[in-house]
Write a protein that holds these residues in place. Structure first.
Motif, short mmCIF file in Angstrom:
data_model
loop_
_atom_site.label_atom_id
_atom_site.label_comp_id
_atom_site.label_asym_id
_atom_site.label_seq_id
_atom_site.Cartn_x
_atom_site.Cartn_y
_atom_site.Cartn_z
N UNK A 26 49.18 41.76 46.17
CA UNK A 26 48.25 40.68 46.50
C UNK A 26 47.00 40.72 45.63
N UNK A 27 46.55 39.55 45.22
CA UNK A 27 45.24 39.43 44.58
C UNK A 27 44.38 38.60 45.51
N UNK A 28 43.29 39.18 45.96
CA UNK A 28 42.43 38.52 46.95
C UNK A 28 43.23 38.03 48.15
N UNK A 29 44.19 38.81 48.56
CA UNK A 29 44.96 38.46 49.75
C UNK A 29 46.11 37.51 49.51
N UNK A 30 46.23 36.98 48.29
CA UNK A 30 47.32 36.05 47.99
C UNK A 30 48.37 36.74 47.14
N UNK A 31 49.67 36.43 47.36
CA UNK A 31 50.69 37.01 46.49
C UNK A 31 50.45 36.61 45.03
N UNK A 32 50.78 37.51 44.11
CA UNK A 32 50.62 37.19 42.69
C UNK A 32 51.55 36.03 42.34
N UNK A 33 51.05 34.98 41.69
CA UNK A 33 51.93 33.87 41.31
C UNK A 33 53.07 34.37 40.41
N UNK A 34 54.20 33.67 40.46
CA UNK A 34 55.38 34.12 39.72
C UNK A 34 55.33 33.77 38.23
N UNK A 35 54.20 33.30 37.77
CA UNK A 35 54.04 32.94 36.35
C UNK A 35 52.70 33.47 35.86
N UNK A 36 52.60 33.76 34.56
CA UNK A 36 51.28 34.14 34.04
C UNK A 36 50.32 32.96 34.16
#
Ligand SMILES: Nc1ncnc2c1ncn2[C@@H]1O[C@H](COP(=O)(O)OP(=O)(O)OP(=O)(O)O)[C@@H](O)[C@H]1O
Ligand SMILES: [Mg+2]
Lengths: 255, 270
Positions: free
Chosen positions: A61-71
């Motif tokens: 998680x970044x800031x509580x959100x899952x890391x997006x699946x794309x750069x």
């Protein structure tokens, strides 16, 4: 703001367990250095933060959100090599990120907006000492110059997180001092959280505010791929970096 | 004495060395021609240099008695028009197709195998089909060249797109590039030099298909003329035409090489 939380993270490639049960919380503006044996999964971890590899199990998680699946532009990357655009001059390489954000269809800026972007790029060029090479192509630069440009290129969009995969690994030890100074300046100026993989223990102590050591906890001599690596040492480094005096050039960059 | 692999000729001697095979060929021709003509003054196989001068005059300077045209330039114009139009179409197909196949995995899955199969069909084998479907006019000839050349260019250009380091493409995405911007600002510009290389490499087959099409169905053109005068064993016409074609092809190749160095200097030093 960018804090990274890792909860029970596993990464497997087929039968091979690369990372097992990784748990971690990294605060905003931390400078994390990562060391570990070759092949233990450091790059894999970085690639998951980047979004080009997905966790097999667990959460990242970044800031509580899952890391997006794309750069994306919130996460910058500096590879060991090959990340400059050979068909663009030094200045254009640096401006590309600004042109992408400023012009959705042409990817090119004109007139006053171009001048504004060029000014920002030039002040960054000056900060990394590449001002005189602004019109050269990447192939005409030395390895150190290329890496400096690559670092500047990846911070120009002001990412929340900067990922560095052995950025100085291919460089002469003599010039790494300069590089360290540049990366620290940019880190302070841009308020980023940094993850940096290195093979150089001294470097990891010098630069980081926190050092992670990746290693395997368990070993099966008959099936070396059975167990994965995890963070075996998590060492806070109490350098007084946050209070270091801001060099004059950085003030210009913060603007 | 340095090793042979380290022995580089100076500029002057490089030029002289390069000219040597040409001079030997010319000398051999003159010698052979003189020998045959001494034996039989009516020999047609290796005409004397004076015969070429006469041909050049009657083909390239004087108007043809029947048509009122200067045949040499009529043929050159017709052939070059076909060739250049066909190459322009092929280059367009090549860069668009190569970019789409190279940049987008979905298009690669859709068209990759198809283009690979197309490139394997011998173009001359479908020439009759082209003549039947498109008629005997210009379109069929241009289509033959495009058919023979474009699939190879598409494949070559898309291969180049696939060779671009992954790091570069990821980096561009972290700078905020959409698929469109990634294709147009990062991938496409790096494909142009390869397009030129591909054009240079296929130039030879483009000429081959042009001459084949002209030999079979045409009323003017360099290939048409060569095959027309073959009936009279007119070596004094055929040989100058062959040399002229070679010269044209060589010039086109040279211009492409020049354009690559001029417009894409970043792709030169490696
Ligand atoms: N795409 C993939 N498919 C299968 N296995 C992979 C893949 N990528 C990495 N691996 C495996 O994962 C393991 C960890 O690789 P990784 O590149 O993360 O190592 P690393 O710690 O960065 O090593 P180094 O210090 O040598 O760069 C390796 O054993 C590698 O073989
Ligand atoms: Mg690695």
């Amino acid at each position: 703001m960018a804090c990274v939380t890792v909860k029970h993270l596993w990464k497997e490639y087929g039968d091979q367990v690369v990372l097992e049960n990784l748990n971690l919380h990294v605060a905003d503006r931390e400078f994390v250095t990562i060391i570990g044996a070759s092949g233990c999964g450091k790059t894999t971890f970085l690639r998951m933060l980047l979004g080009v590899e997905q966790p097999t199990k667990g959460q990242l998680l970044i800031d509580g959100q899952p890391v997006p699946a794309e750069p994306g532009p919130d996460r910058g990357i500096v590879f060991q090599r090959y990340s400059l655009f050979p068909h663009l001059s030094v200045l254009d390489n640096l401006m590309l990120g600004l042109e992408f954000s400023g012009s959705r269809w042409l990817g090119k800026l004109f007139g006053a907006r171009r001048r504004e972007a060029a000014e920002k790029a030039e002040s960054l060029l000056e900060a990394i000492g590449l001002h005189t090479a602004r019109d050269k192509y990447p192939s005409q630069l030395s390895g150190g110059m290329q890496q400096r440009l690559s670092i500047a290129q990846s911070v120009i969009r002001e990412p929340k997180i900067l990922l560095l995969d052995e950025p100085f690994g291919a460089l002469d030890p003599g010039i790494t001092a300069d590089m360290h100074e540049i990366i620290l300046r940019l880190w302070q100026a841009n308020r980023m959280t940094i993850f940096m993989i290195t093979h150089d223990l001294k470097e990891s102590f010098q630069l980081g505010t926190r050092l992670l050591v990746f290693d395997k906890r368990r070993h099966d001599p008959h099936a070396p791929e059975r167990y994965g690596a995890t963070v075996t040492y998590d060492i806070p480094l109490n350098r007084k970096k946050h209070s270091a005096p801001t060099p004059p050039l950085t003030a210009e960059l913060v603007r | 004495m340095p090793r042979l692999v380290n022995l580089y000729p100076s500029r002057g001697s490089a030029l002289a060395l390069g000219a040597l095979p040409f001079l030997i060929l010319i000398a051999a021709y003159l010698f052979g021609s003189a020998a045959r003509l001494a034996e039989n003054p009516d020999d047609k196989l290796l005409p004397a240099p004076s015969a070429f001068v006469d041909t050049l005059k009657s083909y390239a300077v004087e108007e043809d008695r029947r048509s009122g045209e200067v045949l040499w330039w009529l043929d050159t114009g017709a052939s070059m028009k076909r060739l250049l139009i066909a190459l322009a179409i092929s280059a367009f197909i090549g860069i668009v197709g190569g970019l789409a196949i190279g940049a987008l995995p979905v298009v690669r899955s859709l068209l990759g195998p198809f283009v690979a199969a197309l490139a394997m069909i011998p173009p001359l084998a479908i020439l009759p089909i082209l003549f039947i479907v498109l008629g005997l006019g210009e379109v069929a000839k241009i289509a033959l060249i495009v058919f023979g050349v474009a699939p190879c260019i598409v494949r070559d250009v898309s291969l180049r797109a696939g060779e671009l380091p992954k790091e570069q493409l990821i980096k561009a995405q972290t700078l905020g590039a959409s698929s469109w911007l990634l294709s147009t600002r990062v991938i496409l510009p790096q494909l142009w030099p390869r397009l030129i290389d591909a054009l240079r490499l296929t130039l030879g087959s483009a000429w081959l298909f042009l001459i084949a099409a002209e030999a079979i169905a045409s009323t003017e053109g360099l290939g048409y003329r060569i095959f027309l005068v073959r009936r009279y064993m007119a070596m004094d016409v055929i040989l100058p035409y062959v040399i002229w074609i070679t010269l044209l092809a060589y010039t086109m190749d040279w211009l492409l090489r020049l354009a690559r160095a001029r417009f894409f200097p970043w792709a030169e030093s490696r």
